[in-house]
Write a protein that holds these residues in place. Structure first.
Motif, PDB file in Angstrom:
ATOM      1  N   THR A 212     -27.202  -3.758 -16.726  1.00  0.00           N
ATOM      2  CA  THR A 212     -27.964  -3.652 -15.475  1.00  0.00           C
ATOM      3  C   THR A 212     -27.465  -4.710 -14.495  1.00  0.00           C
ATOM      4  O   THR A 212     -26.892  -5.722 -14.885  1.00  0.00           O
ATOM      5  CB  THR A 212     -29.467  -3.854 -15.718  1.00  0.00           C
ATOM      6  OG1 THR A 212     -29.678  -5.134 -16.315  1.00  0.00           O
ATOM      7  CG2 THR A 212     -30.016  -2.764 -16.624  1.00  0.00           C
ATOM      8  N   LEU A 213     -27.691  -4.463 -13.235  1.00  0.00           N
ATOM      9  CA  LEU A 213     -27.262  -5.369 -12.174  1.00  0.00           C
ATOM     10  C   LEU A 213     -27.914  -6.737 -12.307  1.00  0.00           C
ATOM     11  O   LEU A 213     -29.127  -6.838 -12.514  1.00  0.00           O
ATOM     12  CB  LEU A 213     -27.611  -4.760 -10.813  1.00  0.00           C
ATOM     13  CG  LEU A 213     -27.410  -5.639  -9.580  1.00  0.00           C
ATOM     14  CD1 LEU A 213     -25.922  -5.881  -9.337  1.00  0.00           C
ATOM     15  CD2 LEU A 213     -28.056  -4.980  -8.352  1.00  0.00           C
ATOM     16  N   GLN A 282     -25.587 -18.389  -1.485  1.00  0.00           N
ATOM     17  CA  GLN A 282     -24.441 -17.912  -2.255  1.00  0.00           C
ATOM     18  C   GLN A 282     -25.003 -17.182  -3.470  1.00  0.00           C
ATOM     19  O   GLN A 282     -25.840 -17.713  -4.195  1.00  0.00           O
ATOM     20  CB  GLN A 282     -23.542 -19.059  -2.706  1.00  0.00           C
ATOM     21  CG  GLN A 282     -22.315 -18.602  -3.485  1.00  0.00           C
ATOM     22  CD  GLN A 282     -21.463 -19.759  -3.941  1.00  0.00           C
ATOM     23  OE1 GLN A 282     -21.771 -20.388  -4.961  1.00  0.00           O
ATOM     24  NE2 GLN A 282     -20.402 -20.065  -3.195  1.00  0.00           N
ATOM     25  N   VAL A 283     -24.537 -15.950  -3.670  1.00  0.00           N
ATOM     26  CA  VAL A 283     -25.110 -15.085  -4.701  1.00  0.00           C
ATOM     27  C   VAL A 283     -24.023 -14.661  -5.674  1.00  0.00           C
ATOM     28  O   VAL A 283     -22.926 -14.253  -5.274  1.00  0.00           O
ATOM     29  CB  VAL A 283     -25.765 -13.836  -4.066  1.00  0.00           C
ATOM     30  CG1 VAL A 283     -26.406 -12.960  -5.137  1.00  0.00           C
ATOM     31  CG2 VAL A 283     -26.807 -14.251  -3.022  1.00  0.00           C
ATOM     32  N   LEU A 284     -24.319 -14.754  -6.971  1.00  0.00           N
ATOM     33  CA  LEU A 284     -23.450 -14.267  -8.029  1.00  0.00           C
ATOM     34  C   LEU A 284     -23.932 -12.878  -8.427  1.00  0.00           C
ATOM     35  O   LEU A 284     -25.056 -12.714  -8.893  1.00  0.00           O
ATOM     36  CB  LEU A 284     -23.499 -15.206  -9.236  1.00  0.00           C
ATOM     37  CG  LEU A 284     -22.722 -14.776 -10.484  1.00  0.00           C
ATOM     38  CD1 LEU A 284     -21.221 -14.807 -10.224  1.00  0.00           C
ATOM     39  CD2 LEU A 284     -23.080 -15.667 -11.680  1.00  0.00           C
ATOM     40  N   LEU A 285     -23.082 -11.880  -8.217  1.00  0.00           N
ATOM     41  CA  LEU A 285     -23.408 -10.504  -8.578  1.00  0.00           C
ATOM     42  C   LEU A 285     -22.602 -10.090  -9.804  1.00  0.00           C
ATOM     43  O   LEU A 285     -21.370 -10.200  -9.808  1.00  0.00           O
ATOM     44  CB  LEU A 285     -23.071  -9.549  -7.429  1.00  0.00           C
ATOM     45  CG  LEU A 285     -23.790  -9.751  -6.101  1.00  0.00           C
ATOM     46  CD1 LEU A 285     -23.224  -8.794  -5.051  1.00  0.00           C
ATOM     47  CD2 LEU A 285     -25.291  -9.544  -6.245  1.00  0.00           C
ATOM     48  N   THR A 286     -23.281  -9.627 -10.838  1.00  0.00           N
ATOM     49  CA  THR A 286     -22.619  -9.018 -11.992  1.00  0.00           C
ATOM     50  C   THR A 286     -23.007  -7.554 -11.962  1.00  0.00           C
ATOM     51  O   THR A 286     -24.181  -7.205 -12.133  1.00  0.00           O
ATOM     52  CB  THR A 286     -23.049  -9.684 -13.302  1.00  0.00           C
ATOM     53  OG1 THR A 286     -22.869 -11.105 -13.203  1.00  0.00           O
ATOM     54  CG2 THR A 286     -22.218  -9.159 -14.463  1.00  0.00           C
ATOM     55  N   ILE A 287     -22.015  -6.692 -11.731  1.00  0.00           N
ATOM     56  CA  ILE A 287     -22.277  -5.301 -11.376  1.00  0.00           C
ATOM     57  C   ILE A 287     -21.702  -4.364 -12.437  1.00  0.00           C
ATOM     58  O   ILE A 287     -20.485  -4.294 -12.619  1.00  0.00           O
ATOM     59  CB  ILE A 287     -21.653  -4.969  -9.999  1.00  0.00           C
ATOM     60  CG1 ILE A 287     -22.213  -5.921  -8.927  1.00  0.00           C
ATOM     61  CG2 ILE A 287     -21.911  -3.517  -9.627  1.00  0.00           C
ATOM     62  CD1 ILE A 287     -21.580  -5.752  -7.569  1.00  0.00           C
TER      63      ILE A 287
END
Length: 318
Positions: A212-213, A282-287
């Protein structure tokens, strides 16, 4: 991921985006200490009409200058622009030799943008933004070298030796990088090391990729929340989770992006992961693949890849 700027002028001289890393030597707004100096040639350029609306511009034909000059026609009340800041503006461009308008923004949309400071193309314009104010209307008399790298613009019959006139209305300016407060990293997630200029280096987690995101705030900005449908100015780096290989980076390209948070404009993981975050963050996205490119391979991205992005939200364009 495809994000398109709103202005056709970007094609006129190669690119309307370039990154200047040198800062102003002084915070004082004087041509002697900061930015491009004014002169008799730039002072001769006249422009009437409201800032942000298409101006009526006049100057003597066969305008020429060997050194680029900038004059402020209307002084705004906004913040001082420093080198390295992305700037949104409307602009009209003229051939100094003939006095004819070459091209212009439409003065109805959000405008276009450059990073203020020395650039690889349209340098007269990008450097002219430095030490102007948000709300300014500026007139730039650009030398042939500074305006078109001494190559002219054949599409508009601007010769290699022609000076170029720019009349630009400065609408917004954004920080060069995330400006908030560092948050505590989340155990097991990818880590990010940030260089002094803001460029991130991602070390991808060795854990099993999530299904999941994940959207983790690394730096929390104090600005307003962004929402679906907003257009935002960002800097980003993207890597493949499995290998840690960077496949794209606005920092490497030396140009920020304007991303519109709507599915179809960008991948769903960006829309869902950035919505609700605050300007300055600042955002860390794991997609996971289903919110990225799925089974469709992209340049540098194998099919069914989980992706990792570090995104700095610099501000709202609209």
């Amino acid at each position: 991921m495809k994000i398109t700027k709103t202005l056709a002028i970007a094609a006129t001289a190669g690119a309307l985006v370039s990154l200047g890393l040198a800062g102003c030597s002084s915070s004082k707004d004087t041509s002697a200490s900061c930015g491009t100096s004014s002169g008799s040639v730039s002072d001769s350029i006249k422009a009437t009409g409201a800032v942000g609306k298409a101006p009526k511009v006049s100057f003597e034909k066969k305008l020429t200058t060997k050194t680029t000059q900038k004059s402020t026609i209307v002084k705004g009340k906004g913040s001082l622009v420093k080198a390295g800041q992305p700037v949104v503006f409307q602009v009209s461009l003229y051939d100094g030799a003939t006095g004819k308008k070459a091209t212009a923004t439409d003065y109805t949309s959000s405008g276009t943008y450059l990073v203020a400071g020395k650039g690889e193309s349209l340098n007269a314009l990008s450097e002219g933004l430095v030490c102007s104010h948000v709300g300014d209307r500026i007139a730039i008399a650009g030398s042939a070298k500074d305006s078109t790298n001494g190559q002219g613009i054949s599409q508009y019959k601007i010769g290699a030796k022609d000076s170029v006139v720019f009349v630009a209305d400065i609408l917004k300016a954004f920080p060069a990088k995330a400006t908030g407060t560092a948050e505590k990293p989340v155990a097991g997630e990818s880590t990010v090391k940030v260089a002094k200029n803001g460029t991130p280096t991602i070390t991808v987690s060795k854990a099993t990729p999530p299904t999941t995101l994940k959207a983790t705030t690394l730096i929390k900005g104090s600005g307003s929340k962004v929402a679906k449908g907003d257009s935002i100015m960002v800097q980003y780096t993207g890597a493949v989770y499995k290998t840690g290989t960077v496949f794209d980076s606005s920092w490497a390209k030396k140009q920020p992006f304007v991303a519109t948070l709507t599915t179809g404009s960008i991948i769903p993981g960006w829309v869902d992961g950035l919505s609700g975050k605050t300007v300055g963050s600042q955002v860390l996205l794991t997609i996971p693949p289903k919110e990225g490119y799925g089974s469709n391979a992209q340049t540098g991205i194998p099919a069914d890849s989980t992706l990792v992005f570090v995104v700095d939200i610099l501000g709202k364009v609209s």
